[in-house]
Design a protein around this motif. Structure first.
Motif, PDB file in Angstrom:
ATOM      1  N   UNK A  83       0.833  -1.212   0.000  1.00  0.00           N
ATOM      2  CA  UNK A  83       0.000   0.000   0.000  1.00  0.00           C
ATOM      3  C   UNK A  83       0.865   1.258   0.000  1.00  0.00           C
ATOM      4  N   UNK A  84       1.982   1.231   0.711  1.00  0.00           N
ATOM      5  CA  UNK A  84       2.892   2.384   0.712  1.00  0.00           C
ATOM      6  C   UNK A  84       3.544   2.561  -0.654  1.00  0.00           C
ATOM      7  N   UNK A  85       3.921   1.451  -1.293  1.00  0.00           N
ATOM      8  CA  UNK A  85       4.521   1.531  -2.628  1.00  0.00           C
ATOM      9  C   UNK A  85       3.506   2.039  -3.644  1.00  0.00           C
ATOM     10  N   UNK A  86       2.248   1.632  -3.489  1.00  0.00           N
ATOM     11  CA  UNK A  86       1.202   2.058  -4.418  1.00  0.00           C
ATOM     12  C   UNK A  86       0.817   3.523  -4.227  1.00  0.00           C
ATOM     13  N   UNK A  87       1.033   4.043  -3.019  1.00  0.00           N
ATOM     14  CA  UNK A  87       0.693   5.440  -2.702  1.00  0.00           C
ATOM     15  C   UNK A  87       1.834   6.046  -1.892  1.00  0.00           C
ATOM     16  N   UNK A  88       2.977   6.363  -2.545  1.00  0.00           N
ATOM     17  CA  UNK A  88       4.150   6.863  -1.827  1.00  0.00           C
ATOM     18  C   UNK A  88       3.865   8.104  -0.973  1.00  0.00           C
ATOM     19  N   UNK A  89       2.880   8.892  -1.393  1.00  0.00           N
ATOM     20  CA  UNK A  89       2.543  10.098  -0.641  1.00  0.00           C
ATOM     21  C   UNK A  89       2.046   9.768   0.766  1.00  0.00           C
ATOM     22  N   UNK A  90       1.633   8.511   0.996  1.00  0.00           N
ATOM     23  CA  UNK A  90       1.178   8.116   2.333  1.00  0.00           C
ATOM     24  C   UNK A  90       2.308   8.228   3.354  1.00  0.00           C
ATOM     25  N   UNK A  91       3.550   8.063   2.910  1.00  0.00           N
ATOM     26  CA  UNK A  91       4.696   8.220   3.804  1.00  0.00           C
ATOM     27  C   UNK A  91       4.848   9.691   4.187  1.00  0.00           C
ATOM     28  N   UNK A  92       4.612  10.601   3.248  1.00  0.00           N
ATOM     29  CA  UNK A  92       4.642  12.025   3.574  1.00  0.00           C
ATOM     30  C   UNK A  92       3.528  12.383   4.544  1.00  0.00           C
ATOM     31  N   UNK A  93       2.377  11.753   4.365  1.00  0.00           N
ATOM     32  CA  UNK A  93       1.222  12.054   5.223  1.00  0.00           C
ATOM     33  C   UNK A  93       1.385  11.503   6.631  1.00  0.00           C
ATOM     34  N   UNK A  94       2.080  10.386   6.781  1.00  0.00           N
ATOM     35  CA  UNK A  94       2.251   9.765   8.094  1.00  0.00           C
ATOM     36  C   UNK A  94       3.433   8.831   8.113  1.00  0.00           C
ATOM     37  N   UNK A  95       4.619   9.390   8.315  1.00  0.00           N
ATOM     38  CA  UNK A  95       5.853   8.599   8.229  1.00  0.00           C
ATOM     39  C   UNK A  95       5.880   7.441   9.227  1.00  0.00           C
ATOM     40  N   UNK A  96       5.214   7.599  10.363  1.00  0.00           N
ATOM     41  CA  UNK A  96       5.274   6.552  11.381  1.00  0.00           C
ATOM     42  C   UNK A  96       4.110   5.568  11.301  1.00  0.00           C
ATOM     43  N   UNK A  97       3.193   5.767  10.369  1.00  0.00           N
ATOM     44  CA  UNK A  97       2.120   4.791  10.146  1.00  0.00           C
ATOM     45  C   UNK A  97       2.318   4.068   8.813  1.00  0.00           C
ATOM     46  N   UNK A  98       2.935   4.718   7.840  1.00  0.00           N
ATOM     47  CA  UNK A  98       3.164   4.113   6.524  1.00  0.00           C
ATOM     48  C   UNK A  98       4.518   3.397   6.529  1.00  0.00           C
ATOM     49  N   UNK A  99       4.552   2.227   7.174  1.00  0.00           N
ATOM     50  CA  UNK A  99       5.777   1.434   7.236  1.00  0.00           C
ATOM     51  C   UNK A  99       6.117   0.884   5.855  1.00  0.00           C
ATOM     52  N   UNK A 100       7.359   0.454   5.698  1.00  0.00           N
ATOM     53  CA  UNK A 100       7.815  -0.048   4.398  1.00  0.00           C
ATOM     54  C   UNK A 100       7.953  -1.566   4.364  1.00  0.00           C
ATOM     55  N   UNK A 101       8.545  -2.153   5.397  1.00  0.00           N
ATOM     56  CA  UNK A 101       8.743  -3.607   5.411  1.00  0.00           C
ATOM     57  C   UNK A 101       8.874  -4.101   6.842  1.00  0.00           C
ATOM     58  N   UNK A 102       8.729  -5.429   6.974  1.00  0.00           N
ATOM     59  CA  UNK A 102       8.954  -6.092   8.258  1.00  0.00           C
ATOM     60  C   UNK A 102      10.089  -7.086   8.063  1.00  0.00           C
ATOM     61  N   UNK A 103      10.958  -7.138   9.062  1.00  0.00           N
ATOM     62  CA  UNK A 103      12.135  -7.994   8.978  1.00  0.00           C
ATOM     63  C   UNK A 103      12.219  -8.862  10.236  1.00  0.00           C
ATOM     64  N   UNK A 104      12.571 -10.135  10.033  1.00  0.00           N
ATOM     65  CA  UNK A 104      12.818 -11.031  11.167  1.00  0.00           C
ATOM     66  C   UNK A 104      14.307 -10.928  11.462  1.00  0.00           C
ATOM     67  N   UNK A 105      14.666 -10.365  12.622  1.00  0.00           N
ATOM     68  CA  UNK A 105      16.093 -10.161  12.899  1.00  0.00           C
ATOM     69  C   UNK A 105      16.828 -11.477  13.141  1.00  0.00           C
ATOM     70  N   UNK A 106      18.072 -11.539  12.686  1.00  0.00           N
ATOM     71  CA  UNK A 106      18.912 -12.696  12.970  1.00  0.00           C
ATOM     72  C   UNK A 106      19.172 -12.797  14.469  1.00  0.00           C
ATOM     73  N   UNK A 107      19.306 -11.639  15.121  1.00  0.00           N
ATOM     74  CA  UNK A 107      19.563 -11.576  16.557  1.00  0.00           C
ATOM     75  C   UNK A 107      18.652 -10.494  17.134  1.00  0.00           C
ATOM     76  N   UNK A 108      17.661 -10.889  17.913  1.00  0.00           N
ATOM     77  CA  UNK A 108      16.675  -9.945  18.447  1.00  0.00           C
ATOM     78  C   UNK A 108      17.319  -8.834  19.270  1.00  0.00           C
ATOM     79  N   UNK A 109      18.439  -9.115  19.909  1.00  0.00           N
ATOM     80  CA  UNK A 109      19.101  -8.111  20.745  1.00  0.00           C
ATOM     81  C   UNK A 109      19.704  -6.969  19.923  1.00  0.00           C
ATOM     82  N   UNK A 110      19.875  -7.174  18.622  1.00  0.00           N
ATOM     83  CA  UNK A 110      20.474  -6.134  17.774  1.00  0.00           C
ATOM     84  C   UNK A 110      19.666  -4.843  17.783  1.00  0.00           C
ATOM     85  N   UNK A 111      18.359  -4.930  18.020  1.00  0.00           N
ATOM     86  CA  UNK A 111      17.535  -3.723  18.025  1.00  0.00           C
ATOM     87  C   UNK A 111      17.997  -2.760  19.127  1.00  0.00           C
ATOM     88  N   UNK A 112      18.586  -3.303  20.178  1.00  0.00           N
ATOM     89  CA  UNK A 112      19.058  -2.457  21.281  1.00  0.00           C
ATOM     90  C   UNK A 112      20.297  -1.640  20.894  1.00  0.00           C
TER      91      UNK A 112
END
Length: 126
Positions: A83-112
């Motif tokens: 949906x973000x790719x189809x409507x790129x302006x959605x990122x301008x409208x709400x950068x923190x709601x229009x996410x781009x992708x989800x990733x499964x981290x190799x090491x969950x602690x890396x987020x820290x």
């Protein structure tokens, strides 16, 4: 500048939200979308592909420039936000709601290792 306290941030202007299933939701920050201007194209990563931390993973293009998006941690892409790719302006409208992708981290602690809101604020202010 909007920098939600509950998120983590990469110095390269990606925000990261840890989900209850352990996956990370990733988008670009409000600061990044302001600097880029009106977004006109988003190239999303490939689902199932593994990326290293800091590796170029996606591209956003605006009327001003194209900008690479980097993997905030090493992991495998598990979902993209078409949906973000189809409507790129959605990122301008709400950068923190229009996410781009989800990733499964190799090491969950890396987020820290990513910046907290205050650390990110300091990095962009100065």
């Amino acid at each position: 500048m909007n920098i939600p306290a509950e998120l983590r941030y990469a110095a390269t202007h990606e925000w990261v939200r840890q989900e209850s299933d352990g996956n990370l939701t990733v988008g670009i920050t409000d600061h990044a979308q302001e600097q880029l201007g009106d977004l006109v194209f988003i190239e999303l990563p490939q689902v199932g592909k593994a990326y290293g931390a800091g590796q170029q993973i996606a591209v956003v293009e605006s009327v001003k420039a194209a900008s690479d998006i980097y993997a905030p941690v090493a992991g495998t892409v598990v979902e993209v936000n078409q949906a973000a790719a189809d409507a790129p302006e959605s990122v301008n409208d709400g950068a923190f709601t229009a996410w781009l992708f989800r990733i499964k981290p190799d090491n969950a602690a890396d987020v820290q290792t990513l910046l907290d809101a205050e650390g990110y604020r300091k990095s962009v202010e100065g």
